[in-house]
Scaffold this motif. Structure first.
Motif, PDB file in Angstrom:
ATOM      1  N   VAL A  34       0.837  -1.199   0.000  1.00  8.47           N
ATOM      2  CA  VAL A  34       0.000   0.000   0.000  1.00  8.47           C
ATOM      3  C   VAL A  34       0.876   1.255   0.000  1.00  8.47           C
ATOM      4  O   VAL A  34       1.850   1.339   0.748  1.00  8.47           O
ATOM      5  CB  VAL A  34      -0.921   0.024   1.242  1.00  8.47           C
ATOM      6  N   VAL A  35       0.509   2.196  -0.861  1.00  9.05           N
ATOM      7  CA  VAL A  35       1.227   3.465  -0.916  1.00  9.05           C
ATOM      8  C   VAL A  35       0.399   4.541  -0.222  1.00  9.05           C
ATOM      9  O   VAL A  35      -0.807   4.671  -0.449  1.00  9.05           O
ATOM     10  CB  VAL A  35       1.511   3.870  -2.373  1.00  9.05           C
TER      11      VAL A  35
ATOM     12  N   ALA B 259       1.986   5.179  -8.705  1.00  5.97           N
ATOM     13  CA  ALA B 259       1.104   4.490  -9.649  1.00  5.97           C
ATOM     14  C   ALA B 259       1.784   3.258 -10.235  1.00  5.97           C
ATOM     15  O   ALA B 259       1.142   2.253 -10.531  1.00  5.97           O
ATOM     16  CB  ALA B 259       0.686   5.445 -10.764  1.00  5.97           C
ATOM     17  N   HIS B 260       3.099   3.336 -10.390  1.00  2.00           N
ATOM     18  CA  HIS B 260       3.854   2.235 -10.976  1.00  2.00           C
ATOM     19  C   HIS B 260       3.917   1.020 -10.044  1.00  2.00           C
ATOM     20  O   HIS B 260       3.888  -0.119 -10.500  1.00  2.00           O
ATOM     21  CB  HIS B 260       5.272   2.739 -11.305  1.00  2.00           C
TER      22      HIS B 260
ATOM     23  N   ARG C 108      -2.575  -0.545  -3.852  1.00  2.41           N
ATOM     24  CA  ARG C 108      -3.673   0.203  -3.236  1.00  2.41           C
ATOM     25  C   ARG C 108      -3.077   1.530  -2.773  1.00  2.41           C
ATOM     26  O   ARG C 108      -1.896   1.588  -2.413  1.00  2.41           O
ATOM     27  CB  ARG C 108      -4.202  -0.606  -2.053  1.00  2.41           C
ATOM     28  N   PHE C 109      -3.905   2.572  -2.795  1.00  4.77           N
ATOM     29  CA  PHE C 109      -3.404   3.913  -2.493  1.00  4.77           C
ATOM     30  C   PHE C 109      -4.276   4.578  -1.441  1.00  4.77           C
ATOM     31  O   PHE C 109      -5.491   4.660  -1.604  1.00  4.77           O
ATOM     32  CB  PHE C 109      -3.408   4.771  -3.767  1.00  4.77           C
ATOM     33  N   ILE C 110      -3.637   5.035  -0.380  1.00  3.31           N
ATOM     34  CA  ILE C 110      -4.358   5.774   0.644  1.00  3.31           C
ATOM     35  C   ILE C 110      -3.841   7.209   0.613  1.00  3.31           C
ATOM     36  O   ILE C 110      -2.629   7.434   0.678  1.00  3.31           O
ATOM     37  CB  ILE C 110      -4.142   5.124   2.029  1.00  3.31           C
TER      38      ILE C 110
ATOM     39  N   GLN D 127      -5.458  -0.347  -7.234  1.00  4.32           N
ATOM     40  CA  GLN D 127      -4.673  -0.160  -8.448  1.00  4.32           C
ATOM     41  C   GLN D 127      -5.612   0.107  -9.627  1.00  4.32           C
ATOM     42  O   GLN D 127      -6.638  -0.536  -9.767  1.00  4.32           O
ATOM     43  CB  GLN D 127      -3.905  -1.449  -8.714  1.00  4.32           C
ATOM     44  N   GLY D 128      -5.265   1.060 -10.460  1.00  4.88           N
ATOM     45  CA  GLY D 128      -6.095   1.353 -11.627  1.00  4.88           C
ATOM     46  C   GLY D 128      -7.130   2.431 -11.359  1.00  4.88           C
ATOM     47  O   GLY D 128      -7.691   3.001 -12.280  1.00  4.88           O
TER      48      GLY D 128
END
Ligand code: ADP
Ligand code: ADP
Length: 229
Positions: free
Chosen positions: A31-32, A202-203, A207-209, A222-223
């Protein structure tokens, strides 16, 4: 692998609300954590690794409160905090100690399993051939890879990285993120990595918080990360 649960975490410093009612759960993922400077990323990571206590709210790992020192949590910093005068191998080996001290690591008797883990971790980050090189002779990217190896040697179930590539050029940053992701996969650890570069995020992210002004702004897979964010 493990489940990290952050529940209603608020952290204030005097008048400043660094985090406000942040909740999420992470399980076996890479997770980023995204956000501009001052968004609360460091504060959140410090609340998770125990360097600071939330004002209110709870953090648990596999249902257990994360209190006191946390050997199950590996930490990677922007400034890698390595000992530059000695080898990558000795730096990685210090990860096997609960109280990290170079003197202890040199003079303490390490069992074979520790030594093997240090070498395996260096292999994961592509530095087996450089194991006996001094850290001071290494590039910034290589040094950060040693920092990843050191975190892995603790055999953590969760790895936290606070802006691990912020001080690197774009090429080295991609390189280090690639090794970090590989390390998380090979060693089967859940990872939470803070970044401010959306393109790098993004690369590599699954999952992004997103944080803004201490609040959870988005939590997407992702996406689903759009540049507008
Ligand atoms: P980021 O890591 O996203 O740059 P931080 O977590 O470092 O954000 O900071 C979030 C906010 O909390 C900022 O306004 C910052 O100035 C404040 N802050 C962080 N740590 C402290 C502290 N120890 N004392 C007072 N304010 C702090
Ligand atoms: P970041 O790179 O995450 O933005 P900072 O440079 O903001 O980190 O903060 C570095 C250290 O200073 C941290 O220990 C943080 O808690 C502390 N800090 C940040 N902002 C403040 C502040 N306004 N007052 C006191 N300490 C702060």
């Amino acid at each position: 692998m493990s489940t990290l649960t952050v529940e209603n975490v608020t952290k204030t410093y005097g008048d400043v609300t660094a985090l406000e009612d942040v909740s999420f759960e992470i399980e076996d993922e890479f997770v980023v954590l995204l956000g501009e400077s001052g968004a609360g990323k460091s504060t959140l990571l410090r609340c998770i690794n125990g360097l600071t206590e939330p004002t209110t709210g709870t953090v648990t790992l596999d249902g257990e409160p994360l209190a006191g020192s946390r050997p199950s949590v590996g930490m990677i910093f922007q400034q890698h905090n390595l000992v530059e005068g000695v080898s990558a191998y000795l730096n990685a080996l210090t990860g096997s100690l609960e109280r990290t001290s170079l003197l202890e690591s040199i003079f303490q008797w390490h069992d074979r399993a520790d030594k093997r883990r240090a070498l395996e971790a260096l292999e994961t980050v592509g530095l087996l051939d450089e194991a006996h090189q001094r850290v001071s002779q290494m590039s910034g990217g290589q040094q950060q890879r040693v920092g990843i190896a050191r975190a892995l040697v603790q055999d953590p179930s969760l790895v936290l990285a606070d802006e691990p590539v912020a001080s690197l050029d774009p090429g080295s940053a991609e390189d280090v993120m690639g090794y970090l992701k590989k390390a998380a996969t090979v060693h089967e650890v859940t990872a939470l990595v803070s970044l401010h570069q959306v393109n790098i995020a993004a690369h590599f992210g699954e999952r992004f918080i997103g944080l803004r002004d201490g609040q959870l702004l988005f939590d997407v897979q992702q996406g689903e990360l759009t540049p507008a964010l």
